[in-house]
Write an enzyme that holds these catalytic residues in place. Structure first.
Site, PDB file in Angstrom:
ATOM      1  N   ASP A 189     -42.332 -15.989  16.524  1.00  0.00           N
ATOM      2  CA  ASP A 189     -42.648 -15.222  17.723  1.00  0.00           C
ATOM      3  C   ASP A 189     -42.757 -13.729  17.393  1.00  0.00           C
ATOM      4  OD1 ASP A 189     -42.708 -14.977  20.751  1.00  0.00           O
ATOM      5  OD2 ASP A 189     -40.951 -13.745  20.291  1.00  0.00           O
ATOM      6  N   GLU A 247     -47.422 -15.735  15.749  1.00  0.00           N
ATOM      7  CA  GLU A 247     -47.972 -15.496  17.071  1.00  0.00           C
ATOM      8  C   GLU A 247     -48.652 -14.131  17.079  1.00  0.00           C
ATOM      9  OE1 GLU A 247     -46.598 -14.594  21.664  1.00  0.00           O
ATOM     10  OE2 GLU A 247     -45.447 -13.906  19.940  1.00  0.00           O
ATOM     11  N   ASP A 260     -47.840 -18.337  27.666  1.00  0.00           N
ATOM     12  CA  ASP A 260     -48.050 -16.909  27.906  1.00  0.00           C
ATOM     13  C   ASP A 260     -49.345 -16.601  28.644  1.00  0.00           C
ATOM     14  OD1 ASP A 260     -45.715 -15.809  26.779  1.00  0.00           O
ATOM     15  OD2 ASP A 260     -46.520 -16.006  24.758  1.00  0.00           O
TER      16      ASP A 260
END
Length: 619
Positions: A344, A381, A456
């Site tokens: 992340d 990400e 997201d």
């Protein structure tokens, strides 16, 4: 721009890796205007041209071949092709073939073909169909471990947890978005493995599951324990064992850029009594684990609830990746044996308040994973372009927002990543997709996680205002485009959802029980991907792009799969030059409807009604 056809693929027939050299093949139109062909590379950072010789001539195609040396001073070998032309009237010219297409001049290095000797992604990744799960919203398998109403607060005395009935509306972040729970857990996921395998899924990507107070769990408190409300470590070990028994794989979310305010190192609300946290005292041994300026600390992206870690600190390095018992290595080992990490906010990780020395730490994270399990996947990400992270030494692949989701969204939904209105046509889509692919090694492109939506983003079906016809077009692109298709849970049931956290609604299992039409459609697409190696590892070759219509082929050896899209509101007719993919005569079969189409003299004439697509194959 040339009217001559020139092509270079990326499968072993086109790029053969030898011990010290690469054998390169291109094909051209069998045309007398082509005088000489060269492969260009820079083995000593200086140009060298290697002349190519014809070795195979077919009806309309001529194949050329040569060898170039590997670069020994760097992990990548970059190359392109120079074609000299001479017309019957004696006029001379040149054409350059590179990863983005053709041009009349030499391309910049960013558009050269690139071949990595080492630092290649794990072999298994390109063959996967991935399914992303937000654990609290997928399935409840053990109600006894679910969060209880008012059990604890998220932020000191603020935000008491709320328990909601399955399927109830999700609150926004300004109210209870992060502190409401529906009861999904690991047992629930394990109970649905038959369903997932029937869907065609081979790999699960789980949003964070380590101990954390919120439902999204991007605020980790304990990196060595699965949250007990999700099932704990023992249940997770059973889960991974069952996945591997079935031949499936699992990826975990690594939130290593920041921690929770409740992490013992930070201890914002004094819940931990074994010592002073970084928040409590400047003399805390953990103060330098985070980034403080006076009494103020830096949070991820400005969020004070997610204090940012300082990787300049040796103890932070040892804890996350350097130590033999580090977090990265721990979960790759027995009894869990996870198959990789999705890191992340990986581009933000570094020293101090900025991402200083970011590439160094990503290389170190990669090395820690690969020395523990050489076949572990390292994925990052990135909401925007990730080219510099995808050259081989850092990430194997990324969540391909920039190279797939962004352009497909603008083309079909007329919205950009920030939900501003916009529009691109097929030519512009071609240019964007081609550019994204051209900048990274082909091995990495085959492992890029292509997705239409995620935890997201607004769900794609919602961006399309519920238009399932256009959703099918988007899904056909998802399964046919180079890279790994990643389905966000519920997509197969047309689950809608607005901006985060509304995009994290509960899985509507009642729709699955009536065999929802989208469920059947995605099963078909997954079956095709598993059936045709072309869709997993085949070359990409564009055939057409104009207005709202596009066509491209995926092929490897004699197997050819062709994807044709008409996203417009009118019927279109087009002629595809299939001789360019070495199809001169024969039949093509509609992969979904079994209709047959005839190739005549290397051409396919075809009509598509509005908002439709075809996936054709020759075997």
């Amino acid at each position: 721009m040339t009217i001559l056809f020139i092509y270079h693929g990326q499968t072993p027939l086109w790029v053969k890796r030898n011990t010290t050299s690469i054998t390169l093949t291109i094909c051209t139109e069998n045309n007398s205007d082509i005088d000489k062909v060269f492969a260009r590379c820079e083995p000593d950072n200086e140009q060298k041209l290697f002349e190519m010789t014809p070795f195979l001539i077919k009806i309309r195609l001529k194949y050329w071949q040569t060898e170039i040396p590997y670069n020994t001073d760097k992990p990548q070998t970059l190359y392109c092709f120079k074609i000299l032309t001479r017309t019957s009237s004696g006029e001379e010219g040149q054409i350059w073939l590179h990863a983005k297409g053709t041009s009349s001049r030499i391309p910049g290095r960013e558009y050269h073909f690139r071949c990595n000797i080492n630092c290649r992604p794990p072999e298994w990744v390109a063959d996967q169909v991935v399914y992303q799960i937000f654990p609290d919203r997928f399935a409840n398998g053990n109600p006894d471990i679910s969060v209880r109403q008012g059990e604890y607060n998220l932020y000191g005395d603020d935000k008491r947890v709320v328990v909601k009935a399955w399927g109830d509306a999700v609150s926004d972040h300004d109210t209870n978005g992060a502190c409401e729970f529906y009861g999904g857990d690991i047992v629930g996921i394990r109970n649905k493995l038959n369903y997932l395998q029937e869907l065609g899924v081979t790999t699960l990507y789980l949003n964070p599951i380590f101990t954390a107070p919120s439902n999204h769990k991007y605020d980790t408190v304990d990196y060595f324990n699965i949250d007990p409300h999700l099932g704990g470590n023992e249940e997770f070990a059973k889960f991974t064992a069952e996945l591997h028994r079935r031949g499936m794989k699992v990826l975990l979310d690594a939130v290593f850029n920041h921690t929770s305010l409740d992490h013992p190192w930070f201890n914002r609300f004094s819940k931990h009594t074994e010592g002073e946290g970084a928040w409590q005292s400047p003399s805390s041994p953990y103060r330098d684990y985070y980034i403080f300026e006076g009494d103020n600390y830096f949070g991820w992206n400005g969020y004070e609830t997610l204090p940012k870690l300082n990787y300049k600190n040796q103890d932070v390095q040892n804890y996350f990746y350097k130590g033999e018992r580090s977090v990265v290595k721990h979960w790759l080992k027995a009894p869990y044996h996870i198959d990789g990490w999705r890191f992340d906010a990986i581009h933000m990780l570094g020293e101090g308040k900025d991402a200083s020395n970011n590439s160094y730490y990503i290389k170190e994270l990669r090395n820690a994973a690969k020395t523990t399990n050489p076949d572990a996947l390292v994925m990052g990400e990135h909401f925007h372009e990730a080219t510099s992270w995808l050259q081989g030494e850092q990430e194997d692949c990324a969540m391909n927002y920039y190279g797939f989701l962004h352009p497909i969204r603008l083309f079909l939904a007329k919205k950009d990543i920030t939900y501003h209105s916009g529009k691109i046509n097929a030519e512009e889509l071609y240019d964007w997709l081609n550019e994204a692919i051209s900048k990274i090694p082909w091995d990495n492109q085959l492992c890029q996680f292509n997705q239409l939506d995620s935890h997201d983003t607004v769900r794609f079906i919602t961006l399309l205002n519920g238009d399932e016809t256009k959703m099918r077009i988007a899904l056909s692109l998802l399964f046919c485009w180079p890279g790994v298709p990643c389905i966000y849970y519920g997509t197969e049931l047309s689950l809608e959802g607005g901006e985060d956290p509304d995009n994290r609604r509960c899985m509507p299992w009642d729709k699955a029980r009536i065999n929802h039409s989208m469920l059947s459609f995605i099963r078909q697409l997954a079956f095709l991907r598993h059936r045709f190696i072309s869709l997993r590892r085949g070359n990409l070759q564009w055939l057409f792009a104009s207005n709202d219509t596009l066509a491209f082929a995926r092929h490897i050896q004699t197997e050819k799969v062709i994807c044709i899209i008409n996203a417009g509101d009118e019927e279109v007719s087009l002629t595809l030059q299939l001789w360019q993919i070495d199809l001169d005569e024969g039949l093509l079969i509609d992969a979904l409807e079994a209709t047959k189409y005839t190739i005549n003299n290397g051409e396919l004439f075809i009509s598509l009604v509005s908002k439709s697509f075809l996936i054709l194959h020759n075997t």
